[in-house]
Design a protein around this motif. Structure first.
Motif, short mmCIF file in Angstrom:
data_model
loop_
_atom_site.label_atom_id
_atom_site.label_comp_id
_atom_site.label_asym_id
_atom_site.label_seq_id
_atom_site.Cartn_x
_atom_site.Cartn_y
_atom_site.Cartn_z
N VAL A 93 -4.79 12.74 1.53
CA VAL A 93 -4.55 14.28 2.24
C VAL A 93 -4.96 15.14 3.16
O VAL A 93 -4.44 15.21 3.86
CB VAL A 93 -3.30 15.18 1.14
CG1 VAL A 93 -2.79 16.40 1.29
CG2 VAL A 93 -2.50 14.56 -0.04
N LEU A 94 -6.34 15.59 2.68
CA LEU A 94 -7.16 16.25 3.42
C LEU A 94 -7.49 15.48 4.55
O LEU A 94 -7.75 16.59 6.09
CB LEU A 94 -8.18 16.62 2.71
CG LEU A 94 -7.67 17.77 1.98
CD1 LEU A 94 -8.81 18.55 0.56
CD2 LEU A 94 -7.45 19.41 2.27
N PHE A 97 -5.13 15.52 7.13
CA PHE A 97 -5.38 17.17 8.05
C PHE A 97 -6.54 16.96 8.85
O PHE A 97 -6.15 18.11 9.91
CB PHE A 97 -4.48 17.86 6.39
CG PHE A 97 -4.17 19.07 7.10
CD1 PHE A 97 -2.94 19.58 7.44
CD2 PHE A 97 -5.25 20.13 6.90
CE1 PHE A 97 -2.86 20.97 7.94
CE2 PHE A 97 -4.72 21.45 6.91
CZ PHE A 97 -4.12 21.68 7.57
N SER A 98 -6.98 17.04 8.21
CA SER A 98 -8.74 17.22 9.58
C SER A 98 -8.49 16.92 10.24
O SER A 98 -9.07 16.83 11.43
CB SER A 98 -9.88 16.80 8.72
OG SER A 98 -9.44 16.41 7.13
N VAL A 100 -6.30 15.64 12.20
CA VAL A 100 -4.55 17.17 13.75
C VAL A 100 -5.09 18.23 13.52
O VAL A 100 -5.40 18.82 14.55
CB VAL A 100 -3.14 16.67 12.15
CG1 VAL A 100 -2.62 18.37 12.70
CG2 VAL A 100 -2.87 16.24 11.67
N LEU A 101 -6.20 18.63 12.77
CA LEU A 101 -6.89 20.02 12.79
C LEU A 101 -7.51 19.86 14.52
O LEU A 101 -7.52 20.39 15.27
CB LEU A 101 -7.82 20.56 11.68
CG LEU A 101 -6.87 20.97 10.97
CD1 LEU A 101 -7.54 21.13 9.92
CD2 LEU A 101 -5.76 22.80 11.18
N LEU A 114 -0.28 13.69 17.38
CA LEU A 114 -0.37 14.09 16.41
C LEU A 114 -0.84 12.63 15.34
O LEU A 114 -1.09 12.36 14.71
CB LEU A 114 0.19 14.53 16.07
CG LEU A 114 -0.19 16.74 16.49
CD1 LEU A 114 1.04 17.34 15.56
CD2 LEU A 114 -1.88 16.88 15.99
N VAL A 118 -3.61 10.55 12.79
CA VAL A 118 -3.20 10.63 11.09
C VAL A 118 -3.59 9.17 11.25
O VAL A 118 -4.05 9.30 10.59
CB VAL A 118 -1.69 10.23 11.58
CG1 VAL A 118 -1.53 10.25 9.93
CG2 VAL A 118 -1.44 12.37 10.96
N CYS A 253 -4.57 30.34 5.66
CA CYS A 253 -3.95 28.51 6.18
C CYS A 253 -3.41 28.03 7.34
O CYS A 253 -3.17 28.21 8.12
CB CYS A 253 -4.19 27.37 5.04
SG CYS A 253 -5.49 27.46 3.68
N THR A 257 -4.32 28.22 10.78
CA THR A 257 -3.84 26.22 11.81
C THR A 257 -2.54 27.08 12.93
O THR A 257 -2.82 26.06 14.15
CB THR A 257 -2.63 25.45 10.51
OG1 THR A 257 -3.23 25.43 9.49
CG2 THR A 257 -2.54 24.44 10.98
N LEU A 284 -9.73 23.81 5.33
CA LEU A 284 -10.10 23.13 4.53
C LEU A 284 -10.43 23.51 3.23
O LEU A 284 -10.18 23.09 3.05
CB LEU A 284 -11.09 21.86 5.38
CG LEU A 284 -10.53 21.10 6.30
CD1 LEU A 284 -11.32 20.23 7.22
CD2 LEU A 284 -9.02 20.11 6.15
#
Lengths: 307, 115
Positions: A93-94, A97-98, A100-101, A114, A118, A253, A257, A284
């Motif tokens: 998951v992370l 997500f990182s 994307v960040l 995006l 991913v 968060c 974001t 994160l």
């Protein structure tokens, strides 16, 4: 297919999964035993082949039978499986997500993709899973060689807080909030007003940020300071403070974001990227911290119930 | 659900006695199929896929010794308790009898409670 061909095929499927030194011997013995079983089962039947099919179907999956011939190698101990799954899912998951960040931190909003971010994260997810497998395998191997001495007693964390440490952290956080309200003030204070105009320009907020995102980020930070003040006042984690703190972490968060995704924060690109990078890191760390705290809270609640 | 649990628990109970049952029949030389028949005749059927690999594992542990024989029919691998295996077998019998006694006490106690 004849009954003997069926037996040979089954024996081959079993011994192919055995160590080389065992294969010939086990094949010879297993074939002889299966032949005898089939002969006994075939008496009174029309077809020996049918008897063989039925017997082999009931004998078990060749892989299961092969495992019974030796000591199966366990890569990840069953006792470690839950932790392995937790870390694997957290990584799966992370890591995307990182990515994307990271895409949000990039300066050109128009070129953001995006989906591609991913996609590019998946090799890292696979690397993380591989790393976990290797780590847990080595840990299981080490534990088998030198068995664990058992459980070590440790004090249960209480609801009380270290007031001095918490006060220092709150003061630091408040100072940070003040600096973010006007970073140029810090620059002026540090350099005595002798910094070059370009340096002041580097810390100028973007107009769009100041209109909406800035005030909301500031409100979130002030709410955080207020929560810490309430915690200091009570000297312990009250249930409502804990719930509010967890909700606040989630809001932090979400707000951060949105703040880094919606456009520039500073007008100067290097400063903008640096602050966005720091915000991404905070997001994160906050998410990981939130997951750990939630788990600890549930454990504490489960242990606290005595009836 | 409960029926599934019964099957699993019953299987575990049987698994616990399989080794002792096998050792009890290997004080004399026997080959796999013959041993299985002997266990079936005495009311303890064991799946072939479990029994045959078990013999090899016990042999690898030094509990059994084996030899190929061709005197009666096709070549067959015969197993028998080794000296260490015999000693282990005696100790397992003592342990089994102790467990049996304890279980009898426990189960008798349960019947008394019921009354």
């Amino acid at each position: 297919m004849t009954a003997d061909e069926l037996i040979d095929g089954y024996v081959a499927d079993v011994v192919t999964l055995l160590p080389r030194r065992q294969r010939r011997d086990v094949a010879q013995e297993l074939r002889s035993l299966l032949t005898e079983e089939v002969d006994a089962a075939a008496s009174g039947r029309a077809s020996r082949e049918e008897a063989a099919r039925e017997l082999l179907a009931g004998f078990g999956r060749p892989a299961d039978v092969a495992v019974r011939y030796g000591s199966p190698v366990t890569l990840i101990d069953p006792a470690d499986t839950r932790m392995f799954l937790t870390l694997a899912i957290a990584g799966a998951v992370l890591i995307p997500f990182s990515a994307v960040l990271h895409e949000f931190v990039a300066p050109a909003v128009s070129r953001r993709d995006l989906g591609r971010a991913v996609e590019t994260a998946w090799p890292n997810v696979l690397a993380w899973l591989g790393l976990l497998v290797v780590g847990f395998t080595v840990a299981a191997w080490a534990r088998r060689r030198r068995p664990d001495t058992g459980w070590k007693p440790r004090a249960m964390p209480t609801d009380r807080i270290n007031r001095l440490g918490r006060a220092a952290a709150t003061a630091f956080f408040t100072l940070g909030t003040l600096v973010l309200i006007n970073p140029q003030w810090l620059l002026r204070a540090v350099t005595g007003g002798r910094a070059a105009p370009a340096a002041y320009q580097a810390f100028a907020y973007d107009e769009g940020f100041l209109r909406l995102r800035g005030p909301i980020v500031l409100a979130t930070m002030i709410a955080g300071v207020a929560l810490q003040a309430a915690l200091l006042w009570h000297g312990r984690w009250r249930p409502w403070i804990r719930r509010a703190d967890m909700a606040h972490s989630l809001v932090v968060c979400a707000v951060l974001t949105w703040a880094i995704a919606a456009g520039p924060i500073f007008t100067a690109t290097p400063t903008d990227q640096a602050i966005k990078g720091a915000a991404a890191l905070i997001i994160l760390i906050t998410l990981i911290d939130l997951a750990v705290r939630t788990r600890r809270h549930h454990v504490r609640q489960a242990v606290a119930i005595r009836e | 659900m409960v029926s599934d649990a019964y099957d699993k628990l019953e299987q575990e109970l049987r698994r616990g006695v399989v080794v002792l049952a096998v050792l009890s029949q290997l004080r004399t030389l026997r080959y796999g199929y013959e041993l299985r028949q002997s266990l079936v005749d005495r009311g303890l059927p064991i799946e072939e896929g479990t029994l045959y690999p078990l013999l090899r594992r016990l042999e690898a542990q030094g509990v059994l010794s084996s030899q190929w024989r061709t005197t009666q029919g096709p070549p067959r691998r015969y197993y028998v308790l080794s000296a260490e295996g015999l000693d282990l077998y005696q100790r397992l019998i003592a342990s089994w009898r102790g467990l049996n006694k304890a279980m009898d006490h426990l189960l008798e106690g349960e019947h008394c409670d019921d009354r």
